[in-house]
Design a protein around this motif. Structure first.
Motif, PDB file in Angstrom:
ATOM      1  N   ASP A  20       0.813  -1.209   0.000  1.00  0.00           N
ATOM      2  CA  ASP A  20       0.000   0.000   0.000  1.00  0.00           C
ATOM      3  C   ASP A  20       0.840   1.249   0.000  1.00  0.00           C
ATOM      4  OD1 ASP A  20      -2.530  -1.493   2.149  1.00  0.00           O
ATOM      5  OD2 ASP A  20      -2.204  -1.597  -0.037  1.00  0.00           O
ATOM      6  N   ASP A  21       1.974   1.218   0.695  1.00  0.00           N
ATOM      7  CA  ASP A  21       2.812   2.411   0.802  1.00  0.00           C
ATOM      8  C   ASP A  21       3.870   2.444  -0.293  1.00  0.00           C
ATOM      9  OD1 ASP A  21       4.343   0.335   1.612  1.00  0.00           O
ATOM     10  OD2 ASP A  21       4.992   1.241   3.523  1.00  0.00           O
ATOM     11  N   ASP A  22       3.765   1.505  -1.282  1.00  0.00           N
ATOM     12  CA  ASP A  22       4.712   1.450  -2.406  1.00  0.00           C
ATOM     13  C   ASP A  22       6.143   1.214  -1.959  1.00  0.00           C
ATOM     14  OD1 ASP A  22       2.741   1.841  -4.315  1.00  0.00           O
ATOM     15  OD2 ASP A  22       2.854   4.018  -4.124  1.00  0.00           O
ATOM     16  N   ALA A  23       6.332   0.743  -0.753  1.00  0.00           N
ATOM     17  CA  ALA A  23       7.689   0.450  -0.279  1.00  0.00           C
ATOM     18  C   ALA A  23       8.130  -0.899  -0.816  1.00  0.00           C
ATOM     19  CB  ALA A  23       7.741   0.437   1.246  1.00  0.00           C
ATOM     20  N   LYS A  24       9.446  -1.077  -0.979  1.00  0.00           N
ATOM     21  CA  LYS A  24       9.981  -2.356  -1.439  1.00  0.00           C
ATOM     22  C   LYS A  24       9.919  -3.368  -0.294  1.00  0.00           C
ATOM     23  CE  LYS A  24      13.107  -0.550  -4.953  1.00  0.00           C
ATOM     24  NZ  LYS A  24      14.499  -0.478  -5.415  1.00  0.00           N
ATOM     25  N   ARG A  25       9.442  -4.560  -0.623  1.00  0.00           N
ATOM     26  CA  ARG A  25       9.341  -5.604   0.387  1.00  0.00           C
ATOM     27  C   ARG A  25       9.949  -6.888  -0.162  1.00  0.00           C
ATOM     28  NH1 ARG A  25       5.313  -4.569   4.103  1.00  0.00           N
ATOM     29  NH2 ARG A  25       6.169  -6.383   5.150  1.00  0.00           N
ATOM     30  N   TYR A  26      10.483  -7.715   0.713  1.00  0.00           N
ATOM     31  CA  TYR A  26      11.095  -8.979   0.306  1.00  0.00           C
ATOM     32  C   TYR A  26      10.318 -10.117   0.927  1.00  0.00           C
ATOM     33  CZ  TYR A  26      14.788  -5.504  -0.193  1.00  0.00           C
ATOM     34  OH  TYR A  26      15.495  -4.389  -0.488  1.00  0.00           O
ATOM     35  N   GLU A  67      20.892  -7.718   0.404  1.00  0.00           N
ATOM     36  CA  GLU A  67      20.965  -6.271   0.237  1.00  0.00           C
ATOM     37  C   GLU A  67      19.589  -5.672   0.465  1.00  0.00           C
ATOM     38  OE1 GLU A  67      21.435  -3.882  -3.652  1.00  0.00           O
ATOM     39  OE2 GLU A  67      23.481  -4.171  -2.910  1.00  0.00           O
ATOM     40  N   ILE A  68      19.480  -4.794   1.458  1.00  0.00           N
ATOM     41  CA  ILE A  68      18.213  -4.154   1.799  1.00  0.00           C
ATOM     42  C   ILE A  68      18.259  -2.712   1.310  1.00  0.00           C
ATOM     43  CG2 ILE A  68      16.655  -3.500   3.678  1.00  0.00           C
ATOM     44  CD1 ILE A  68      17.809  -5.786   5.318  1.00  0.00           C
ATOM     45  N   SER A  69      17.254  -2.299   0.577  1.00  0.00           N
ATOM     46  CA  SER A  69      17.248  -0.951   0.011  1.00  0.00           C
ATOM     47  C   SER A  69      17.140   0.092   1.125  1.00  0.00           C
ATOM     48  CB  SER A  69      16.066  -0.788  -0.949  1.00  0.00           C
ATOM     49  OG  SER A  69      14.847  -0.783  -0.222  1.00  0.00           O
ATOM     50  N   PRO A  70      17.619   1.311   0.878  1.00  0.00           N
ATOM     51  CA  PRO A  70      17.514   2.383   1.893  1.00  0.00           C
ATOM     52  C   PRO A  70      16.074   2.632   2.324  1.00  0.00           C
ATOM     53  CG  PRO A  70      19.034   3.032   0.152  1.00  0.00           C
ATOM     54  CD  PRO A  70      18.397   1.758  -0.301  1.00  0.00           C
ATOM     55  N   GLU A  71      15.146   2.562   1.361  1.00  0.00           N
ATOM     56  CA  GLU A  71      13.743   2.812   1.697  1.00  0.00           C
ATOM     57  C   GLU A  71      13.199   1.738   2.638  1.00  0.00           C
ATOM     58  OE1 GLU A  71      14.893   4.639  -2.087  1.00  0.00           O
ATOM     59  OE2 GLU A  71      14.925   2.557  -1.371  1.00  0.00           O
ATOM     60  N   ARG A  75      12.023   1.945   6.656  1.00  0.00           N
ATOM     61  CA  ARG A  75      10.735   1.436   7.128  1.00  0.00           C
ATOM     62  C   ARG A  75      10.934   0.513   8.333  1.00  0.00           C
ATOM     63  NH1 ARG A  75       7.622  -2.965   6.890  1.00  0.00           N
ATOM     64  NH2 ARG A  75       9.229  -4.135   5.762  1.00  0.00           N
ATOM     65  N   LEU A  76      11.924  -0.367   8.238  1.00  0.00           N
ATOM     66  CA  LEU A  76      12.193  -1.300   9.339  1.00  0.00           C
ATOM     67  C   LEU A  76      12.657  -0.557  10.589  1.00  0.00           C
ATOM     68  CD1 LEU A  76      14.062  -4.044   7.285  1.00  0.00           C
ATOM     69  CD2 LEU A  76      11.783  -4.254   8.298  1.00  0.00           C
ATOM     70  N   ARG A  77      13.515   0.438  10.382  1.00  0.00           N
ATOM     71  CA  ARG A  77      14.018   1.191  11.536  1.00  0.00           C
ATOM     72  C   ARG A  77      12.887   1.927  12.254  1.00  0.00           C
ATOM     73  NH1 ARG A  77      17.232   4.371   9.088  1.00  0.00           N
ATOM     74  NH2 ARG A  77      15.891   6.210   9.180  1.00  0.00           N
ATOM     75  N   LYS A  78      11.945   2.456  11.502  1.00  0.00           N
ATOM     76  CA  LYS A  78      10.812   3.149  12.128  1.00  0.00           C
ATOM     77  C   LYS A  78       9.952   2.177  12.940  1.00  0.00           C
ATOM     78  CE  LYS A  78      10.571   6.856   8.689  1.00  0.00           C
ATOM     79  NZ  LYS A  78       9.824   7.412   7.531  1.00  0.00           N
ATOM     80  N   LEU A  79       9.769   0.963  12.414  1.00  0.00           N
ATOM     81  CA  LEU A  79       9.028  -0.042  13.177  1.00  0.00           C
ATOM     82  C   LEU A  79       9.732  -0.359  14.493  1.00  0.00           C
ATOM     83  CD1 LEU A  79       8.016  -2.633  10.403  1.00  0.00           C
ATOM     84  CD2 LEU A  79       6.514  -1.031  11.593  1.00  0.00           C
ATOM     85  N   ILE A  80      11.056  -0.500  14.410  1.00  0.00           N
ATOM     86  CA  ILE A  80      11.842  -0.803  15.614  1.00  0.00           C
ATOM     87  C   ILE A  80      11.805   0.357  16.591  1.00  0.00           C
ATOM     88  CG2 ILE A  80      14.167  -1.290  16.464  1.00  0.00           C
ATOM     89  CD1 ILE A  80      14.653  -2.703  13.725  1.00  0.00           C
ATOM     90  N   ASP A  81      11.949   1.567  16.089  1.00  0.00           N
ATOM     91  CA  ASP A  81      11.905   2.749  16.961  1.00  0.00           C
ATOM     92  C   ASP A  81      10.600   2.806  17.744  1.00  0.00           C
ATOM     93  OD1 ASP A  81      14.398   3.640  16.220  1.00  0.00           O
ATOM     94  OD2 ASP A  81      13.681   5.124  14.780  1.00  0.00           O
ATOM     95  N   THR A  82       9.510   2.468  17.062  1.00  0.00           N
ATOM     96  CA  THR A  82       8.192   2.540  17.712  1.00  0.00           C
ATOM     97  C   THR A  82       8.078   1.576  18.881  1.00  0.00           C
ATOM     98  OG1 THR A  82       7.180   3.174  15.610  1.00  0.00           O
ATOM     99  CG2 THR A  82       5.708   2.349  17.334  1.00  0.00           C
ATOM    100  N   ARG A  83       8.675   0.396  18.731  1.00  0.00           N
ATOM    101  CA  ARG A  83       8.548  -0.626  19.764  1.00  0.00           C
ATOM    102  C   ARG A  83       9.694  -0.627  20.776  1.00  0.00           C
ATOM    103  NH1 ARG A  83       3.797  -3.803  20.443  1.00  0.00           N
ATOM    104  NH2 ARG A  83       2.624  -3.522  18.512  1.00  0.00           N
ATOM    105  N   VAL A  84      10.881  -0.223  20.350  1.00  0.00           N
ATOM    106  CA  VAL A  84      12.065  -0.357  21.203  1.00  0.00           C
ATOM    107  C   VAL A  84      12.582   0.992  21.688  1.00  0.00           C
ATOM    108  CG1 VAL A  84      14.430  -1.248  21.337  1.00  0.00           C
ATOM    109  CG2 VAL A  84      12.699  -2.501  20.038  1.00  0.00           C
TER     110      VAL A  84
END
Length: 542
Positions: A20-26, A67-71, A75-84
């Protein structure tokens, strides 16, 4: 080697699709395919040894670097920041404000109500023991505490500790004498001793090396925030002049209840590790494990390794981190416990002015810590930044010892001098973040962290004792001791920079000579719980 086409096992670049957010996902399948490819074909003969990897980590890690894209990384860092990060910041704020209650209550009647005033009306030397007893406790329990932290679900243990120290803090309100206060302060040290070591482990577990300096700074600058909020709230509590409890009793009781409530929240909200984070998808958990591969400091391993204990005790790094903490916490502890007494007594301000001026001090601490992490990001020089922030501490301390204190302008000048003495906090914070980034191996890390906080608590225990009541309000012995600490800190940092640079140079020479283990771009052994000295591919942050 067969000529059959296979995915390159060195670096896996999974295809992306839009959400939905057009972010790259693996996808989980793509990550599994990368692991399978790395296991089937390995031109370099290097693969991750899963026998050496923690079982939980092995379930979510890959032999091939993904290899994880900057985008996606953002996104992952924001999820972690919210919880940790939110939990770490709030927890440390509560701990800082809990510790600050003693300083604020010192001018709210606590010494008088508990019989700690001398015959001439000054605060007696036994007041300093209320701070010292906390850190003597931490000194005793730090090694077993770190052993426990490395082997239990860290979020649940942190939650228990917060609830326990909240109950103990509330019990301060029931104390009528010095003995009662020593008992509750000792218990407070026992439960609060889990906080900072747990944060160092959490920072290394969830964040990439380049993110850790800012994350450690964010939670550590809550020391400044507590000065701002604590000063304002303390002033509000001083307005309580009647009722069943004194103003300082309401202060302890209120903060204790808030801590207990927040501890229950942490139990519900914070995951123990990326692997156990039920709040995240399986796909995100795999990528959260993968994003810290480059740290090469390990993620989790509950097997106790005796050889890593010896590695820690014989590593100069261990004692440099310990020295940094000792030479910064000794001044910090005394200045913190006696802050309001210094401002009101030494510098001649009223109680109301003192409470409000503590807020300005808080803003200054936050500015110093944010400035230090900005400089580190810009120039990538941790130790040089630390050295730069020690200079104002020398200047401020010398001015406090030498300038007269008769006129209002002199009061203001000395107040500014007092503020800038706390610039060395940048060294304390960056020292913690360097420790989380530079120490590999879980057993080694637990020993290094424990040793660090043993010296941290020793400095905190000694700090208030050098403020001799007979020398009030100038405290020449205390400030002379602080100058000696700053000088020793400079020596430690200069040696430390030389040592780390030399170690990196040796490893670069190995890589240039063609030693594959010193130039492994796949980072195949990142999760094998190797220490930084066992891993020739590891490079130190300087």
């Amino acid at each position: 080697m067969s000529s059959t086409e296979v995915p390159d096992p060195d670096v896996v670049r999974p295809t992306s699709h839009h959400h939905d957010d057009d972010a790259k996902r693996y996808s989980t399948e793509e990550v599994e395919r990368a692991r399978s490819a790395a296991d089937d074909v390995d031109e370099k003969g290097e693969r991750e040894d899963y026998d050496k990897v923690d079982q939980e980590v092995a379930k979510y890690s890959s032999s091939a670097r993904i290899e994880i894209s900057p985008e996606e990384n953002d996104r992952l860092r924001k999820l972690i920041d919210t919880r940790v990060l939110v939990v770490m910041i709030t927890t440390y704020f509560l701990q800082a404000i809990d510790k600050g209650t003693l300083s604020f209550s010192s001018i709210m009647g606590l010494p008088k109500d508990t019989g700690m005033l001398t015959p001439d009306g000054k605060v007696g030397q036994n007041f300093s023991w209320l701070t010292t007893c906390i850190y003597i406790t931490i000194l005793v329990v730090e090694y077993p505490q770190n052993y426990i932290i490395s082997r239990v679900p860290v979020a649940k243990y942190l939650s228990f500790s917060i609830i326990a120290w909240g109950i103990v803090l509330a019990c301060h309100a029931a104390c009528k004498n010095f003995t009662g206060l020593v008992i509750v302060r000792t218990l407070l040290g026992l439960f609060e001793s889990a906080c900072q070591p747990a944060f160092v482990i959490l920072s290394a577990m969830w964040y990439k090396r380049e993110e850790q300096a800012s994350r450690v700074t964010y939670w550590y600058m809550m020391n400044g925030a507590q000065q701002i909020v604590g000063g304002l709230l303390a002033y509000c509590f001083t307005l309580i002049t009647d009722g069943p409890l004194k103003s300082w009793q309401w202060l302890f009781l209120s903060y204790g209840i808030i801590s207990v409530i927040f501890g229950v929240f942490v139990l519900w909200w914070m995951p123990d590790s990326p692997m156990r984070a039920a709040c995240f998808t399986e796909e995100d958990k795999r990528l959260m494990v993968e994003r810290v591969r480059e740290n090469q400091t390990g993620l989790q391993n509950r097997v106790f390794k005796k050889e890593q204990v010896w590695d820690a005790l014989t590593d100069p790094q261990t004692w440099c981190y310990a020295g940094i903490q000792f030479t910064t916490t000794l001044p910090t502890s005394g200045l913190g416990a006696f802050a309001n007494l210094i401002i009101s007594g030494s510098l001649g301000f009223t109680n109301l002015q003192t409470q409000l001026l503590a807020m300005v001090l808080g803003f200054y601490i936050i500015m110093v810590l944010l400035a230090s992490v900005w400089l580190v990001k810009k120039f990538n020089q941790n130790i040089l930044t630390m050295l730069g922030f020690i200079i104002p501490s020398f200047v401020g301390t010398i001015l406090l010892m030498t300038l007269p204190n008769h006129t209002f302008s002199q009061h203001v000048g000395l107040l500014i001098s007092y503020y800038i003495t706390l610039s060395f906090w940048a060294a304390q914070t960056l020292g913690l973040s360097m420790m989380s980034r530079n120490v590999g191996g879980q057993t080694k890390k637990s020993v290094v962290v424990a040793t660090n906080f043993v010296f941290w608590s020793a400095g905190n225990a000694i700090g208030p004792q050098v403020f001799l009541s007979r020398e009030a309000p100038k405290y020449f012995t205390a400030f002379s001791t602080h100058l000696a600490c700053y000088a020793l800190l400079v020596i430690i940092l200069v040696f430390f920079r030389f040592y780390l640079a030399k170690q990196n140079s040796k490893r670069d020479q190995l890589a240039a000579a063609g030693v594959s283990e010193a130039r492994d771009e796949r980072l195949a052994h990142a999760f094998e719980d190797l220490t930084d000295r066992e891993n020739p591919n590891f490079r130190y942050v300087i």
